[in-house]
Design a protein around this motif. Structure first.
Motif, PDB file in Angstrom:
ATOM      1  N   ILE A   1       0.854  -1.189   0.000  1.00 31.90           N
ATOM      2  CA  ILE A   1       0.000   0.000   0.000  1.00 31.90           C
ATOM      3  C   ILE A   1       0.889   1.239   0.000  1.00 31.90           C
ATOM      4  N   ILE A   2       0.656   2.104  -0.963  1.00 35.80           N
ATOM      5  CA  ILE A   2       1.438   3.339  -1.057  1.00 35.80           C
ATOM      6  C   ILE A   2       0.501   4.519  -0.812  1.00 35.80           C
ATOM      7  N   ALA A   3       0.820   5.319   0.197  1.00 37.53           N
ATOM      8  CA  ALA A   3       0.051   6.533   0.454  1.00 37.53           C
ATOM      9  C   ALA A   3       0.713   7.675  -0.308  1.00 37.53           C
ATOM     10  N   VAL A   4      -0.104   8.546  -0.885  1.00 36.25           N
ATOM     11  CA  VAL A   4       0.452   9.681  -1.629  1.00 36.25           C
ATOM     12  C   VAL A   4      -0.379  10.917  -1.341  1.00 36.25           C
ATOM     13  N   THR A   5       0.280  12.074  -1.292  1.00 42.12           N
ATOM     14  CA  THR A   5      -0.474  13.309  -1.150  1.00 42.12           C
ATOM     15  C   THR A   5       0.166  14.404  -1.971  1.00 42.12           C
TER      16      THR A   5
ATOM     17  N   ALA B   1       5.335   5.981   1.487  1.00 40.72           N
ATOM     18  CA  ALA B   1       4.553   7.183   1.182  1.00 40.72           C
ATOM     19  C   ALA B   1       5.299   8.066   0.200  1.00 40.72           C
ATOM     20  N   ILE B   2       4.520   8.844  -0.556  1.00 30.58           N
ATOM     21  CA  ILE B   2       5.105   9.799  -1.502  1.00 30.58           C
ATOM     22  C   ILE B   2       4.455  11.162  -1.272  1.00 30.58           C
ATOM     23  N   LEU B   3       5.277  12.166  -1.054  1.00 32.66           N
ATOM     24  CA  LEU B   3       4.778  13.538  -0.971  1.00 32.66           C
ATOM     25  C   LEU B   3       5.107  14.249  -2.276  1.00 32.66           C
ATOM     26  N   ILE B   4       4.081  14.770  -2.934  1.00 28.36           N
ATOM     27  CA  ILE B   4       4.311  15.610  -4.107  1.00 28.36           C
ATOM     28  C   ILE B   4       4.175  17.043  -3.630  1.00 28.36           C
ATOM     29  N   GLU B   5       5.318  17.696  -3.493  1.00 32.07           N
ATOM     30  CA  GLU B   5       5.295  19.047  -2.928  1.00 32.07           C
ATOM     31  C   GLU B   5       4.739  20.054  -3.917  1.00 32.07           C
ATOM     32  N   SER B   6       3.794  20.862  -3.434  1.00 31.41           N
ATOM     33  CA  SER B   6       3.157  21.867  -4.292  1.00 31.41           C
ATOM     34  C   SER B   6       2.800  23.067  -3.423  1.00 31.41           C
TER      35      SER B   6
ATOM     36  N   ALA C   1      -2.032  11.041 -11.525  1.00 38.38           N
ATOM     37  CA  ALA C   1      -1.945  10.223 -12.732  1.00 38.38           C
ATOM     38  C   ALA C   1      -0.484   9.897 -13.040  1.00 38.38           C
ATOM     39  N   LYS C   2       0.416  10.863 -12.791  1.00 38.47           N
ATOM     40  CA  LYS C   2       1.854  10.618 -13.021  1.00 38.47           C
ATOM     41  C   LYS C   2       2.379   9.544 -12.067  1.00 38.47           C
ATOM     42  N   ILE C   3       1.917   9.602 -10.823  1.00 37.77           N
ATOM     43  CA  ILE C   3       2.353   8.589  -9.847  1.00 37.77           C
ATOM     44  C   ILE C   3       1.809   7.213 -10.246  1.00 37.77           C
ATOM     45  N   PHE C   4       0.577   7.204 -10.752  1.00 34.41           N
ATOM     46  CA  PHE C   4      -0.005   5.940 -11.230  1.00 34.41           C
ATOM     47  C   PHE C   4       0.896   5.335 -12.310  1.00 34.41           C
ATOM     48  N   GLU C   5       1.337   6.173 -13.242  1.00 32.43           N
ATOM     49  CA  GLU C   5       2.174   5.673 -14.345  1.00 32.43           C
ATOM     50  C   GLU C   5       3.499   5.105 -13.833  1.00 32.43           C
ATOM     51  N   GLU C   6       4.035   5.702 -12.763  1.00 32.28           N
ATOM     52  CA  GLU C   6       5.298   5.199 -12.206  1.00 32.28           C
ATOM     53  C   GLU C   6       5.103   3.916 -11.413  1.00 32.28           C
ATOM     54  N   GLU C   7       4.007   3.845 -10.675  1.00 31.27           N
ATOM     55  CA  GLU C   7       3.830   2.747  -9.720  1.00 31.27           C
ATOM     56  C   GLU C   7       2.997   1.586 -10.262  1.00 31.27           C
ATOM     57  N   ASN C   8       2.174   1.855 -11.271  1.00 38.55           N
ATOM     58  CA  ASN C   8       1.280   0.826 -11.821  1.00 38.55           C
ATOM     59  C   ASN C   8       0.485   0.034 -10.778  1.00 38.55           C
ATOM     60  N   PRO C   9      -0.259   0.691  -9.916  1.00 36.68           N
ATOM     61  CA  PRO C   9      -1.067  -0.046  -8.939  1.00 36.68           C
ATOM     62  C   PRO C   9      -2.259  -0.724  -9.622  1.00 36.68           C
ATOM     63  N   ASP C  10      -2.839  -1.724  -8.920  1.00 45.19           N
ATOM     64  CA  ASP C  10      -4.015  -2.413  -9.452  1.00 45.19           C
ATOM     65  C   ASP C  10      -5.303  -1.720  -9.017  1.00 45.19           C
ATOM     66  N   LEU C  11      -5.165  -0.914  -7.965  1.00 46.40           N
ATOM     67  CA  LEU C  11      -6.353  -0.292  -7.396  1.00 46.40           C
ATOM     68  C   LEU C  11      -5.948   1.042  -6.774  1.00 46.40           C
ATOM     69  N   ILE C  12      -6.807   2.038  -6.958  1.00 45.45           N
ATOM     70  CA  ILE C  12      -6.603   3.311  -6.258  1.00 45.45           C
ATOM     71  C   ILE C  12      -7.838   3.532  -5.397  1.00 45.45           C
TER      72      ILE C  12
END
Lengths: 308, 249
Positions: free
Chosen positions: B58-62, B83-88, B102-113
């Motif tokens: 499980i990867i948490a992202v914000t 976890a991944i923080l996308i700083e903005s 969507a960019k993180i999805f492309e990097e991680e290729n999860p099966d479910l969000i």
């Protein structure tokens, strides 16, 4: 430019929320088109009589019966290019569909508007209705969901719109409808009811909701509940009135055993007359109630049922 | 199965938010912040899928300022693996968040969000649906039940008037409604363990997406206040007022 409204319907009739949404569209322009995607070929014609609609854009196909967003959003994207604004009701139908269409159009949707200032500027509640934000959109096509209770509905009759068909139906192999359980009740739907009687945690159990139902049947009212009552498992979630449930504004709202959390108030405080029955005289619900009765609901409800 | 759980740092749900005195925005000075309640439900659902052996990671992202690390640590303490923080900038718009995810999805290729149906600050209810659109994936919003069956998910959704069940092909985006589950609290040992879990940071400007804001807040005000009415002494008086004064029944 013209305004496009996405019709919410059950393939049999147009839902009242669509009529409130058209009322909001009237504040943005005179040329209002209604997009009806359905499996029922009769529905677009019956929608053509709705007041203030100048054109019905009809898409009829068996695959549109359940109006899944994977099929509908690309269709809206294609239709929307001719419009300045695309509006849908902020119901679970519109909330599910519109952001998908908005992202396809690379437009930042404005959700749940409660007021129109001008073509670009809208009022909307934020933080569970604690504050009202005035927001300006700089997108060329604006996608908007409309808080139905904030706009008085147009009439179902009185119009004579042209019906034009839109034939590019999008196939959807990503998702499919399995089943639906719609609560069947002889009582009116919460969002369309003239009178609502709601119970909160003070009801103590789901069984005690029959006390509310007796009164509801006498008044032709719908029965609602606070989030606390839903969380406690007294009643199903579709009873829930509040920021995370349904937003209602009936002529009469009777809150029983509801303390008046901001979350609940956000969903009902635009009701015309509010009655609160609660044994705690300091309950915040009394601050918004026109008539407050400090009493034990288990005594007050049977008496009320007798006397109305 | 790999699950991506986007979360958001928001004002704690118990805080009564008020406008700034110049009405330019809401006043968030010195208020308590927390994980958005619907995101907690998303984390809980992912953790249960891992506990039942369905999910492996499980990867948490914000997407937010560096302060959001606090909420990512909470997600890690609740059972996320990394976890991944996308700083903005603070509080980017949902369309920008969806593009970044969507960019993180492309990097991680999860099966479910799995993510919350809405954040309780802006109450937009948009990010999950927008992410689905950008990735051209199916969406199952307002979920009250989630069952994974091979390469599909059966999702029961809370809709006006009842429940709807749909079947979506994986990968899919699921947004949570209140009754999906009851989130757990993080235990102290897990809070300590979470400090050692991986938390990667990226800058949103390095993702190659359009981050420009499309909307502006003109003002923020209190809603019109409703005047308190009167207290009645008895059911008789209430019925009389409703019939003869309010003419509501």
């Amino acid at each position: 430019m013209s305004i496009l409204v996405i019709a919410e319907h059950d393939n049999t009739s147009i839902r009242p929320s669509t009529l409130n949404t058209i009322a909001a569209a009237k504040l943005l322009g005179d040329d209002i088109h209604l997009f009806v995607a359905t499996s029922n070929s009769e529905l677009p014609n019956s929608a053509s009589t709705i007041e203030s609609v100048s054109k019905v854009i009809s898409s009829v196909d068996d695959t549109l019966e359940h109006q899944l967003p994977e099929a509908l959003a690309p269709m809206i994207k294609e239709v929307a290019t001719n419009y300045s604004h695309v509006l849908a009701p902020a119901t679970t139908f519109g909330k599910n569909l519109m952001p998908r269409a908005s992202a396809l159009l690379d437009s930042q949707q404005i959700s749940d508007i409660s007021g129109v200032i001008d073509q670009d500027t809208f009022k909307r509640p934020i933080y569970a209705g604690s504050c009202i934000a005035t927001v300006k959109s700089n997108d060329s096509v604006k996608l908007i969901t409309v808080r139905a209770t904030a706009f008085d509905p147009v009439q179902l009759i009185g119009g004579s719109a042209a019906v034009e068909s839109f034939d590019s139906v999008v196939s959807n192999d990503k998702s499919e409808f399995v089943s639906e359980e719609i609560a069947k009740s002889d009582r009116p739907e919460l969002t369309a009811a003239d009178v609502i009687i709601s119970g909160g945690r003070g009801m103590q159990s789901g069984d005690n909701f029959h006390l509310l139902e007796t009164i509801a049947d006498k008044l032709g009212a719908a029965v609602g509940a606070s989030r606390a009552a839903v969380d406690a498992g007294f009643v199903p979630n579709d009873y829930q009135v509040g920021q995370t449930g349904k937003i209602v504004a009936p002529n009469l709202y009777i809150a029983v055993g509801i303390s008046g959390a901001i979350q609940h108030l956000a969903g009902m405080k635009d009701s015309k007359v509010i009655v609160a029955i609660n044994k705690d005289e300091d309950a915040p619900i009394f601050q918004v109630a026109d008539y407050g009765l400090v009493a034990d609901l288990f005594n007050a409800l049977p008496e009320l049922a007798d006397k109305i | 199965m790999k699950i991506l759980v986007p979360i958001k740092r928001v004002v704690d749900y118990n805080v009564k938010v008020r406008p700034l005195s110049d009405n330019s925005n809401v006043d968030l000075n010195n208020v308590k912040m927390a994980v958005n309640p619907f995101c907690e439900i998303a984390v809980e659902e992912a953790v249960r899928l891992k506990e039942s052996g369905t999910a492996t990671e499980i990867i948490a992202v914000t997407v937010g300022t560096s302060a959001s690390q606090e909420q990512l640590r909470t997600a890690l303490a609740l059972g996320c693996d990394r976890a991944i923080l996308i700083e903005s900038v603070d509080n980017p718009e949902p369309l920008v968040i969806a593009k970044a995810l969507a960019k993180i999805f492309e990097e991680e290729n999860p099966d479910l969000i799995i993510l919350g149906k809405q954040a309780i600050d802006g109450d937009n209810n948009q990010t999950g649906q927008m992410l689905s659109a950008i990735l051209d994936l199916p969406q199952a919003t307002f979920a009250s039940k989630l069952a994974i069956e091979g390469q599909t998910a059966n999702v029961t959704r809370e809709i006006d008037g009842g429940l709807q069940t749909i079947k979506v092909n994986l990968p899919a985006i699921v947004t949570t409604d209140l009754r999906l589950n009851e989130p757990r609290y993080a235990s102290l040992p897990n809070i300590m363990k979470a400090k050692k879990k991986e938390l990667a940071t990226k800058n949103i400007n390095d993702l190659g997406i359009d981050t420009s804001a499309r909307t502006e807040i003109i003002s923020v005000e209190l809603p019109p206040q409703r005047e308190a009415g009167i207290k009645v002494e008895s059911v008789d008086e209430l019925v009389d007022k409703l019939k003869n004064e309010a003419k509501a029944i």
